[in-house]
Design a protein around this motif. Structure first.
Motif, PDB file in Angstrom:
ATOM      1  N   UNK A 128       8.380  -5.086  -4.144  1.00 43.01           N
ATOM      2  CA  UNK A 128       7.931  -3.708  -3.915  1.00 43.01           C
ATOM      3  C   UNK A 128       9.111  -2.866  -3.450  1.00 43.01           C
ATOM      4  N   UNK A 129       8.949  -1.564  -3.573  1.00 40.58           N
ATOM      5  CA  UNK A 129       9.967  -0.620  -3.123  1.00 40.58           C
ATOM      6  C   UNK A 129       9.427   0.185  -1.956  1.00 40.58           C
ATOM      7  N   UNK A 130      10.316   0.668  -1.122  1.00 42.28           N
ATOM      8  CA  UNK A 130       9.966   1.617  -0.072  1.00 42.28           C
ATOM      9  C   UNK A 130      10.599   2.957  -0.438  1.00 42.28           C
ATOM     10  N   UNK A 131       9.751   3.971  -0.594  1.00 42.30           N
ATOM     11  CA  UNK A 131      10.236   5.297  -0.990  1.00 42.30           C
ATOM     12  C   UNK A 131      10.919   5.945   0.212  1.00 42.30           C
ATOM     13  N   UNK A 132      12.193   6.280   0.043  1.00 44.48           N
ATOM     14  CA  UNK A 132      12.936   6.885   1.150  1.00 44.48           C
ATOM     15  C   UNK A 132      13.067   8.398   1.018  1.00 44.48           C
ATOM     16  N   UNK A 133      12.969   8.920  -0.212  1.00 44.57           N
ATOM     17  CA  UNK A 133      13.114  10.368  -0.395  1.00 44.57           C
ATOM     18  C   UNK A 133      12.528  10.784  -1.744  1.00 44.57           C
TER      19      UNK A 133
END
Length: 444
Positions: free
Chosen positions: A73-78
Motif C-alpha cells: 500500500x501507499x501513504x499519500x503525502x501530498x
C-alpha cells in the motif's frame, strides 16, 4: 369712433369663441378616440427558451491507478491538484511513499544478510571440496528441468482458467474458435513451456550418468538454495526502492482537466481504486443539466445559450441520458471560447451555470408581439391600421379586423402563418376597439 371700438371688441370676442370651440372640439375628439401603438411583424423562427442550470461533468476520462502487489500500500503525502485544474503531461499530481518502506527494506536486508552468512559458512566448511565439470553439468540440467516444470505447470493453470471461463476445449493444434486474445496468448505460452520442459528433460537425460555423490550434491543444493534466497531478497529490495522512488511523483499521463481526486493527504492506497481521473486527450468537460422537470423532448443537437462576461454564447446538447437516480439529463457542449469567457474550468466547478435550452421552429414565419393578437382557440385576429391623408395635412387612422392563423406562442411572441410584413398592426390599445374604428397613435 365708439362704433369702431365696439366692432373691434366684437371681432376679438368672436376670435376667442372660435378658438375655444376648436380647442374643445380637439379635446373631445382626443378623449373619445381610442389610442394605440403601432408595430410590424418580423420574419423569423419562433424560439421557446427553458431556463435551466448545469453542473460541470466529465464524461470522457482516463482512470489513473497505480498497480501494487498484494499486501502493498501507499501513504499519500501530498495532493497537488483539484477537480477542474488544467494539467500538462508530466505534471506531478500525487506524491506518496510505500507504506512501511523502512521496515520492509530492513526485513529484506536481514534475509539477504542471513543467507549470505549461511553461504559463507557453507563455503568455509567445504573449502576442500572440488567440483567436477560433470557435477556442474548435472546440477545445471537438474535445476533447469525443475524450473521448466514449474513454468509449464503455471502456464497450464493460467490456460485452463481461461478455457473454463470461456467454456472452450483445447484443440490439438492452434486455439479454439472464438477464443479471446488472452486465451490465444495463454495457449501459446503453455505450448512454449511444454517444449522448454521437453528440451530440459532431454538435457537431464544426457547428464543423468554424472550423478554427484551425496556430499557433493548436498553442497550444490544448499549453495543454490542460499544463492536463490539472496537473489530474491536483492530483487525485492531493488523493486521496493524503485517503487518508492516512482510513487514519490505520480504524474499526469497526458494533458487534460482533472475530473476527480478521491484520495487526500494521509490516506492509505491499495492500488484497487483510482488515484485520480483525467479527461481524455483533447476532451472537454460538459455542463450536465437536469431535465426531470422539462416536459418536452430534448434531443441531441438542440440549441443552448449561455450568458457570459462576453455576452450570450450559443452551444448545443451533445447527448442525453439517465443518471443513477433515474433522472434524465442533457450534456451540453463546452468550447474553449466558452470556458475562457466563463473564467476557467476550475471556477465553473464552484457553482452551477445558468443556461437556456432553446427550441426553435423549423421554419420562418411572421412573428408578432402577443398583445397585438386577439381571440382564443381557432378564432384569432389582429387589427391592421390604415391611414387617410386629407388636403389640409390631417391624417385619419382606422383599424380593420384581419383573421390570422396562429401556429405557436412563446416568450411573448406569436408565430402567424400569414405574411404580415407589409401591414401596420395595432397593439396596446387603451380601450376595446372594433373593425372600422377611428384611432389615434400615442407615443411613450
Amino acid at each position: 369712433m365708439n362704433l369702431k371700438k365696439f366692432a373691434l371688441r366684437g371681432l376679438a370676442v368672436l376670435a376667442v369663441f372660435v378658438a375655444l370651440c376648436m380647442f374643445f372640439s380637439g379635446t373631445i375628439k382626443t378623449i373619445t378616440t381610442a389610442k394605440i401603438k403601432i408595430t410590424r411583424a418580423k420574419t423569423g423562427r419562433l424560439e421557446e427558451k427553458t431556463e435551466l442550470s448545469g453542473k460541470l461533468a466529465f464524461p470522457e476520462v482516463d482512470h489513473v491507478r497505480y498497480a501494487l502487489e498484494a499486501g502493498q500500500s501507499l501513504t499519500i503525502s501530498r495532493v497537488n491538484t483539484r477537480p477542474g485544474y488544467t494539467v500538462k503531461e508530466g505534471d506531478v499530481i500525487i506524491e506518496a511513499a510505500v507504506s512501511g518502506y523502512d521496515g520492509a527494506m530492513a526485513q529484506y536486508q536481514a534475509a539477504y544478510d542471513d543467507a549470505l552468512d549461511q553461504l559463507l559458512l557453507l563455503e568455509s566448511k567445504n573449502a576442500n571440496l572440488r567440483l567436477r565439470r560433470s557435477d556442474e553439468e548435472y546440477a545445471n540440467a537438474f535445476f533447469a528441468l525443475r524450473d521448466a516444470r514449474k513454468a509449464a505447470a503455471a502456464a497450464k493453470m493460467a490456460m485452463d482458467s481461461l478455457l473454463n471461463r470461456e467454456r472452450l476445449a483445447l484443440p490439438e493444434t492452434g486455439a479454439p474458435e472464438g477464443a479471446s486474445d488472452a486465451l490465444i496468448a495463454a495457449i501459446a505460452a503453455w505450448r512454449d513451456a511444454v517444449a522448454a520442459e521437453a528440451s530440459a528433460q532431454t538435457a537431464m537425460d544426457g547428464a543423468s550418468r554424472y550423478v554427484p555423490d551425496d556430499a557433493t550434491w548436498a553442497y550444490i543444493s544448499d549453495r543454490r538454495s542460499l544463492q536463490e534466497k539472496m537473489d530474491d531478497a536483492e530483487q525485492k529490495m531493488a523493486a521496493l526502492s524503485e517503487l518508492n522512488s516512482s510513487v514519490s511523483a505520480i504524474c499526469a499521463p497526458h494533458d487534460g482537466y482533472i475530473a476527480e481526486v478521491p484520495v487526500k493527504e494521509g490516506d492509505a492506497y491499495d492500488g484497487l481504486a483510482d488515484l485520480f481521473t483525467l479527461t481524455k486527450p483533447d476532451a472537454l468537460p460538459v455542463l450536465r443539466a437536469d431535465l426531470s422537470k422539462v416536459t418536452r423532448t430534448v434531443s441531441e443537437g438542440a440549441a443552448v445559450t449561455l450568458s457570459t462576461d462576453r455576452g450570450e454564447m450559443e452551444t448545443k446538447v451533445l447527448s442525453t441520458g439517465i443518471d443513477e437516480e433515474g433522472r434524465k439529463y442533457a450534456d451540453v457542449a463546452l468550447t474553449g471560447e466558452i470556458v475562457s469567457a466563463m473564467g476557467s474550468v476550475y471556477s465553473m466547478t464552484m457553482e452551477e451555470t445558468p443556461l437556456s435550452l432553446v427550441n426553435r421552429a423549423a421554419q420562418s414565419t411572421s412573428l408578432l408581439t402577443a398583445s397585438a393578437v386577439h381571440g382564443t382557440g381557432d378564432d384569432r385576429y389582429i387589427y391592421t391600421v390604415d391611414r387617410v391623408y386629407s388636403s389640409f395635412g390631417n391624417t385619419k387612422m382606422t383599424v380593420h379586423k384581419m383573421t390570422v392563423t396562429v401556429l405557436a406562442e412563446a416568450g411573448g411572441l406569436v408565430s402567424i402563418q400569414e405574411e404580415l410584413g407589409y401591414y401596420d398592426v395595432a397593439y396596446m390599445e387603451d380601450r376595446p376597439i372594433s373593425d372600422g374604428d377611428t384611432v389615434m397613435e400615442y407615443i411613450d
